[in-house]
Design an enzyme around this catalytic site. Structure first.
Site, PDB file in Angstrom:
ATOM      1  N   HIS A   1     -14.495  23.963   5.876  1.00 35.61           N
ATOM      2  CA  HIS A   1     -15.581  23.750   6.839  1.00 35.61           C
ATOM      3  C   HIS A   1     -15.753  24.969   7.743  1.00 35.61           C
ATOM      4  O   HIS A   1     -16.875  25.411   7.996  1.00 35.61           O
ATOM      5  CB  HIS A   1     -15.283  22.488   7.651  1.00 35.61           C
ATOM      6  CG  HIS A   1     -16.328  22.162   8.651  1.00 35.61           C
ATOM      7  ND1 HIS A   1     -17.627  21.878   8.292  1.00 35.61           N
ATOM      8  CD2 HIS A   1     -16.287  22.103  10.000  1.00 35.61           C
ATOM      9  CE1 HIS A   1     -18.342  21.646   9.380  1.00 35.61           C
ATOM     10  NE2 HIS A   1     -17.555  21.788  10.423  1.00 35.61           N
TER      11      HIS A   1
ATOM     12  N   GLY B   1     -27.359  12.572   6.020  1.00 37.08           N
ATOM     13  CA  GLY B   1     -28.285  12.561   7.159  1.00 37.08           C
ATOM     14  C   GLY B   1     -28.712  13.971   7.538  1.00 37.08           C
ATOM     15  O   GLY B   1     -29.905  14.262   7.681  1.00 37.08           O
TER      16      GLY B   1
ATOM     17  N   ARG C   1     -13.376  18.945   9.323  1.00 35.19           N
ATOM     18  CA  ARG C   1     -14.401  18.952  10.374  1.00 35.19           C
ATOM     19  C   ARG C   1     -13.791  18.830  11.766  1.00 35.19           C
ATOM     20  O   ARG C   1     -14.409  19.180  12.751  1.00 35.19           O
ATOM     21  CB  ARG C   1     -15.415  17.817  10.140  1.00 35.19           C
ATOM     22  CG  ARG C   1     -16.471  18.176   9.131  1.00 35.19           C
ATOM     23  CD  ARG C   1     -17.377  17.011   8.826  1.00 35.19           C
ATOM     24  NE  ARG C   1     -16.724  15.970   8.031  1.00 35.19           N
ATOM     25  CZ  ARG C   1     -17.342  14.921   7.507  1.00 35.19           C
ATOM     26  NH1 ARG C   1     -18.637  14.760   7.699  1.00 35.19           N
ATOM     27  NH2 ARG C   1     -16.693  14.034   6.780  1.00 35.19           N
ATOM     28  N   GLN C   2     -12.570  18.283  11.825  1.00 36.15           N
ATOM     29  CA  GLN C   2     -11.930  18.130  13.134  1.00 36.15           C
ATOM     30  C   GLN C   2     -11.049  19.352  13.397  1.00 36.15           C
ATOM     31  O   GLN C   2      -9.829  19.281  13.404  1.00 36.15           O
ATOM     32  CB  GLN C   2     -11.128  16.828  13.158  1.00 36.15           C
ATOM     33  CG  GLN C   2     -12.044  15.612  13.020  1.00 36.15           C
ATOM     34  CD  GLN C   2     -11.278  14.323  12.893  1.00 36.15           C
ATOM     35  OE1 GLN C   2     -10.214  14.143  13.465  1.00 36.15           O
ATOM     36  NE2 GLN C   2     -11.808  13.383  12.121  1.00 36.15           N
TER      37      GLN C   2
ATOM     38  N   LYS D   1     -30.242  22.096  15.439  1.00 36.75           N
ATOM     39  CA  LYS D   1     -29.789  20.709  15.374  1.00 36.75           C
ATOM     40  C   LYS D   1     -28.924  20.391  16.580  1.00 36.75           C
ATOM     41  O   LYS D   1     -28.099  21.204  16.986  1.00 36.75           O
ATOM     42  CB  LYS D   1     -28.960  20.537  14.094  1.00 36.75           C
ATOM     43  CG  LYS D   1     -28.415  19.168  13.845  1.00 36.75           C
ATOM     44  CD  LYS D   1     -27.670  19.106  12.508  1.00 36.75           C
ATOM     45  CE  LYS D   1     -26.217  19.528  12.618  1.00 36.75           C
ATOM     46  NZ  LYS D   1     -25.404  19.180  11.434  1.00 36.75           N
TER      47      LYS D   1
ATOM     48  N   THR E   1     -22.991  11.603   4.636  1.00 40.16           N
ATOM     49  CA  THR E   1     -23.990  10.521   4.566  1.00 40.16           C
ATOM     50  C   THR E   1     -25.371  11.061   4.179  1.00 40.16           C
ATOM     51  O   THR E   1     -26.315  10.287   4.045  1.00 40.16           O
ATOM     52  CB  THR E   1     -24.124   9.819   5.923  1.00 40.16           C
ATOM     53  OG1 THR E   1     -24.622  10.776   6.879  1.00 40.16           O
ATOM     54  CG2 THR E   1     -22.806   9.243   6.401  1.00 40.16           C
TER      55      THR E   1
ATOM     56  N   GLY F   1       0.799  -1.232   0.000  1.00 43.80           N
ATOM     57  CA  GLY F   1       0.000   0.000   0.000  1.00 43.80           C
ATOM     58  C   GLY F   1       0.826   1.274   0.000  1.00 43.80           C
ATOM     59  O   GLY F   1       0.278   2.371  -0.168  1.00 43.80           O
ATOM     60  N   GLU F   2       2.142   1.175   0.192  1.00 48.83           N
ATOM     61  CA  GLU F   2       2.967   2.384   0.127  1.00 48.83           C
ATOM     62  C   GLU F   2       2.915   2.964  -1.288  1.00 48.83           C
ATOM     63  O   GLU F   2       2.766   2.228  -2.266  1.00 48.83           O
ATOM     64  CB  GLU F   2       4.422   2.053   0.505  1.00 48.83           C
ATOM     65  CG  GLU F   2       4.582   1.756   1.988  1.00 48.83           C
ATOM     66  CD  GLU F   2       5.974   1.260   2.349  1.00 48.83           C
ATOM     67  OE1 GLU F   2       6.843   1.203   1.459  1.00 48.83           O
ATOM     68  OE2 GLU F   2       6.173   0.906   3.524  1.00 48.83           O
TER      69      GLU F   2
END
Ligand code: R5P
Length: 326
Positions: free
Chosen positions: A138, A237, A104-105, A202, A235, A46-47
């Site tokens: 964001h 939602g 988002r973080q 929300k 998602t 995977g490298e």
């Protein structure tokens, strides 16, 4: 003397990771430059390996990679490309990330959490990036995480122009799906003639990712055409619950408009099954053929990226692209 002048000439070079080469190709067309030939492959474990097939010495490099799924792989590949450019003596390196992962973080919600958006900025700096170019972060303050210039581009004028051309503005309400995006809803309103805004109250349990609990609509949407806006649909939602809440509150029609179509897991089914009359997104992220549906409209971000890259290369003004709209 003429040789000296030649040596100091700037050369714009566009590089593309493997995340979304079609967007890079569109940007290349806008700029009228080719994408620099690049070999990239994965080792068995995977490298990632990257090598540029032409000299990049002294160039003004723009490295385009949108952080699509698998996000970590795309980010790592872009970091490796930046490292290769730095070691090959590129003069300046701009990371172009139409969708900037981990945004988002951007703060600690609880103790013992990371601030991954800051870590991302540090990683790009350590790899050798001189500047970042991103679309609809964001939160704007993420710009301050990177120690260098950040060109923060806005898809909002393009989305608002499109939506504004399709609706009766006298019956229009812009809806933020949470209280945090009210300021953006105000900008939409400014662009669309000062129409009213509303928001969804929300609440979210920070221990459960991608789960939102939609509360009540704050504002009068009775009989209105509502445009519910967001930076991203992951998602779906958040946005589809907002659509339900708006119809329950008496909205006549609801249109969804968002910049980044992350479209994870149940997103497509949720959007298809929602009562929204149209879903308007941009192509900051790839959208496969099987993700497309009848009332989905995809606006291209490539012209904006092309213009911004041109402004940076020519030492012009990126702000001028958004005069009155930022
Ligand atoms: C949240 O703060 C973001 O702006 C989006 O509303 C959210 O990330 C969308 O996620 P999902 O589509 O999974 O609800």
């Amino acid at each position: 003397m003429s040789e000296l002048r030649l040596a100091s000439e700037k050369r714009l070079r566009l590089f593309s990771g493997r995340g979304f080469p079609e967007l890079a190709e569109e940007v290349a067309q806008e700029l009228g430059v080719p994408i620099t030939p690049t070999s990239a492959y994965d080792f068995a474990n995977g490298e990632i390996f990257v090598r540029f097939e032409e000299s990049v010495r002294g160039c003004d490099a723009f490295v385009l990679q949108s952080h699509s799924a698998p996000v970590n792989k795309q980010i790592m590949e872009q970091l490796i490309m930046v490292d290769a450019l730095k070691r090959a003596s590129a003069k300046r390196i701009t990371v172009v990330a139409p969708f900037y992962g981990y945004a988002r973080q951007d703060k600690k919600h609880r103790g013992r959490e990371p601030i991954s958006a800051r870590l991302m900025a540090d990683l790009f700096k350590a790899a050798g990036a001189d500047r970042l170019m991103v679309v609809d972060l964001h939160t704007s303050q993420i710009q301050g995480f990177f120690d260098g210039p950040v060109d923060h581009l806005f898809a909002l004028p393009m989305l608002a122009d499109y939506v504004g051309s399709k609706v009766d503005r006298s019956r229009l309400t812009i809806v933020s799906p949470d209280s945090g995006r009210v300021r953006v809803a105000e900008r939409w309103s400014d662009l669309l003639g000062g129409c009213p805004i509303a928001f969804i109250h929300k609440t979210r349990d920070p221990r459960i990712p991608n789960e939102s609990i939609t509360g009540r609509v704050v504002g009068d949407v009775e009989g209105q055409t509502c445009v519910v806006i967001d930076d991203m649909i992951d998602t779906a939602g958040t946005i589809t619950k907002a659509v339900d809440a708006l119809f329950e509150a008496g909205a006549k029609e609801v249109i969804i408009a968002a910049t980044h179509a992350v479209l994870s897991g149940p997103a497509i089914e949720r959007l298809k099954n929602s009562r929204a009359s149209e879903v308007v997104i941009t192509n900051t992220l790839p959208i496969s053929e099987d993700q497309k549906f009848d009332n989905l409209t995809v606006l291209s971000i490539a012209p904006l990226l092309g213009r911004a890259i041109r402004e940076v290369f020519e030492d012009g003004s990126v702000t001028s692209l958004f005069d009155g709209h930022s």
